[in-house]
Design a protein around this motif. Sequence first.
Motif, mmCIF file in Angstrom:
data_model
loop_
_atom_site.group_PDB
_atom_site.id
_atom_site.type_symbol
_atom_site.label_atom_id
_atom_site.label_comp_id
_atom_site.label_asym_id
_atom_site.label_seq_id
_atom_site.Cartn_x
_atom_site.Cartn_y
_atom_site.Cartn_z
ATOM 1 N N HIS A 41 42.744 47.102 29.193
ATOM 2 C CA HIS A 41 42.831 47.792 30.478
ATOM 3 C C HIS A 41 41.450 47.796 31.137
ATOM 4 O O HIS A 41 40.423 47.812 30.454
ATOM 5 N N ALA A 42 41.420 47.834 32.453
ATOM 6 C CA ALA A 42 40.145 47.811 33.185
ATOM 7 C C ALA A 42 39.249 48.985 32.830
ATOM 8 O O ALA A 42 38.021 48.890 32.944
ATOM 9 N N HIS A 43 39.845 50.102 32.384
ATOM 10 C CA HIS A 43 39.059 51.300 32.081
ATOM 11 C C HIS A 43 38.949 51.570 30.587
ATOM 12 O O HIS A 43 38.555 52.672 30.196
ATOM 13 N N ASP A 44 39.283 50.600 29.746
ATOM 14 C CA ASP A 44 39.049 50.736 28.309
ATOM 15 C C ASP A 44 37.552 50.594 28.054
ATOM 16 O O ASP A 44 36.968 49.534 28.268
ATOM 17 N N ARG A 45 36.917 51.674 27.598
ATOM 18 C CA ARG A 45 35.454 51.699 27.445
ATOM 19 C C ARG A 45 35.003 51.412 26.014
ATOM 20 O O ARG A 45 33.992 50.742 25.818
ATOM 21 N N VAL A 46 35.731 51.966 25.040
ATOM 22 C CA VAL A 46 35.399 51.739 23.634
ATOM 23 C C VAL A 46 36.704 51.510 22.877
ATOM 24 O O VAL A 46 37.679 52.247 23.087
ATOM 25 N N VAL A 47 36.714 50.494 22.004
ATOM 26 C CA VAL A 47 37.917 50.131 21.261
ATOM 27 C C VAL A 47 37.605 50.126 19.770
ATOM 28 O O VAL A 47 36.631 49.507 19.329
ATOM 29 N N PHE A 48 38.454 50.814 18.994
ATOM 30 C CA PHE A 48 38.328 50.865 17.544
ATOM 31 C C PHE A 48 39.522 50.143 16.935
ATOM 32 O O PHE A 48 40.667 50.589 17.107
ATOM 33 N N THR A 49 39.283 49.037 16.259
ATOM 34 C CA THR A 49 40.357 48.339 15.561
ATOM 35 C C THR A 49 40.479 48.943 14.173
ATOM 36 O O THR A 49 39.527 48.964 13.392
ATOM 37 N N VAL A 50 41.676 49.446 13.870
ATOM 38 C CA VAL A 50 41.930 50.160 12.618
ATOM 39 C C VAL A 50 42.983 49.394 11.826
ATOM 40 O O VAL A 50 44.097 49.167 12.319
ATOM 41 N N ARG A 74 41.139 51.980 7.743
ATOM 42 C CA ARG A 74 39.746 51.547 7.743
ATOM 43 C C ARG A 74 39.387 50.974 9.110
ATOM 44 O O ARG A 74 40.146 50.201 9.694
ATOM 45 N N ILE A 75 38.231 51.386 9.610
ATOM 46 C CA ILE A 75 37.769 50.906 10.909
ATOM 47 C C ILE A 75 37.180 49.516 10.720
ATOM 48 O O ILE A 75 36.120 49.345 10.130
ATOM 49 N N GLN A 76 37.904 48.517 11.203
ATOM 50 C CA GLN A 76 37.495 47.128 11.013
ATOM 51 C C GLN A 76 36.430 46.704 12.022
ATOM 52 O O GLN A 76 35.519 45.932 11.688
ATOM 53 N N ARG A 77 36.555 47.216 13.242
ATOM 54 C CA ARG A 77 35.657 46.745 14.304
ATOM 55 C C ARG A 77 35.535 47.814 15.390
ATOM 56 O O ARG A 77 36.512 48.484 15.728
ATOM 57 N N VAL A 78 34.325 47.951 15.923
ATOM 58 C CA VAL A 78 34.074 48.839 17.056
ATOM 59 C C VAL A 78 33.510 47.994 18.182
ATOM 60 O O VAL A 78 32.495 47.312 18.016
ATOM 61 N N GLU A 79 34.180 48.021 19.329
ATOM 62 C CA GLU A 79 33.749 47.224 20.487
ATOM 63 C C GLU A 79 33.463 48.170 21.650
ATOM 64 O O GLU A 79 34.341 48.925 22.072
ATOM 65 N N VAL A 80 32.254 48.112 22.150
ATOM 66 C CA VAL A 80 31.847 48.960 23.279
ATOM 67 C C VAL A 80 31.806 48.091 24.527
ATOM 68 O O VAL A 80 30.988 47.176 24.635
ATOM 69 N N TYR A 81 32.681 48.383 25.470
ATOM 70 C CA TYR A 81 32.738 47.624 26.714
ATOM 71 C C TYR A 81 31.948 48.296 27.830
ATOM 72 O O TYR A 81 31.677 47.670 28.847
ATOM 73 N N ASP A 82 31.603 49.566 27.632
ATOM 74 C CA ASP A 82 30.810 50.283 28.629
ATOM 75 C C ASP A 82 29.999 51.352 27.907
ATOM 76 O O ASP A 82 30.531 52.401 27.526
ATOM 77 N N ALA A 83 28.711 51.092 27.708
ATOM 78 C CA ALA A 83 27.851 52.037 26.986
ATOM 79 C C ALA A 83 27.606 53.316 27.772
ATOM 80 O O ALA A 83 27.044 54.272 27.231
ATOM 81 N N GLY A 84 28.032 53.353 29.025
ATOM 82 C CA GLY A 84 27.844 54.549 29.841
ATOM 83 C C GLY A 84 28.618 55.757 29.349
ATOM 84 O O GLY A 84 28.347 56.873 29.793
ATOM 85 N N VAL A 85 29.590 55.559 28.443
ATOM 86 C CA VAL A 85 30.332 56.704 27.913
ATOM 87 C C VAL A 85 29.760 57.183 26.582
ATOM 88 O O VAL A 85 30.263 58.156 26.011
ATOM 89 N N LEU A 86 28.723 56.531 26.081
ATOM 90 C CA LEU A 86 28.108 56.938 24.820
ATOM 91 C C LEU A 86 26.963 57.915 25.080
ATOM 92 O O LEU A 86 26.173 57.726 26.004
ATOM 93 N N HIS A 87 26.863 58.943 24.243
ATOM 94 C CA HIS A 87 25.835 59.968 24.394
ATOM 95 C C HIS A 87 25.055 60.091 23.090
ATOM 96 O O HIS A 87 25.609 60.443 22.045
#
Length: 259
Positions: free
Chosen positions: A90-99, A22-35
């Motif tokens: 990481h400096a380049h982690d853009r989106v993180v999904f906690t499962v 189950r996806i507990q949390r979605v964290e967006v650190y850089d919205a530039g990768v979202l389309h």
Amino acid sequence: MPELPDVEAFRKILASCARGGRIQRVEVYDAGVLHGVSPRRLSRDLEGRRFTEPERHGKWLLARTDGPTLLLHFGMTGLLVCCRPDDALHAHDRVVFTVGDDRQLRYRDQRKLKGLWLAGESGVARLLDGQGPDATEIGRSDFDALFSGRRGTVKKVLTDQSHLAGLGNLLADEILWRARLYPAHRAGSLTEDQRGQLYTDMRRTLRSAVRAGRVPPRSTWLTGHRDDTDARCPRCGERLRRERVAGRGTVWCPRCQAD
């Protein structure tokens, strides 16, 4: 640059790290990768959902859930990484999904040339509509048809995702070297024997690369020598040549792949 074997490895990472969780949390650190989706909607539509069996088509990864599908394209520098929640970001982690309670899927990308989409079934179909058949699944007759009457180069056909999905620059050069074909050879003038050899070498190269999870820089492969200071053909020892073919930096052996 992630190509079909890399994305297949990412599919396996997703399957082992998150399938059924189950996806507990979605964290967006850089919205530039979202389309086509905002950080808020991405979180709202995915949190509480479960990842199901992921799929791949060419260079696209389809992270299926029991709701919408998350589509990932890795561009030139994208990665999918399985981590623990307490692992340093990481400096380049853009989106993180906690499962679940102990796993995180992280979309990591330095250059951010592609990214993530969220879509229902009709949206998935639209996004993949321009893609040709997957390079691991195309049959011989359909493969032959790709070259019939083509005026462009054989490398152009191999790397055009609308003709054949999944092959990038490294794979195309490797396959052409194995098949002893000049990359700028006119696609429509290939003989039946040449097309057969090309198809066989494509399948063999893909099988090995998928097992390795990348295009491996082995000493017996062209890929293992293309970046050497004095790059030599691993088959005949001739100095490798470089020029742009089909708009891409191309490496080949002038002896093994004479025009």
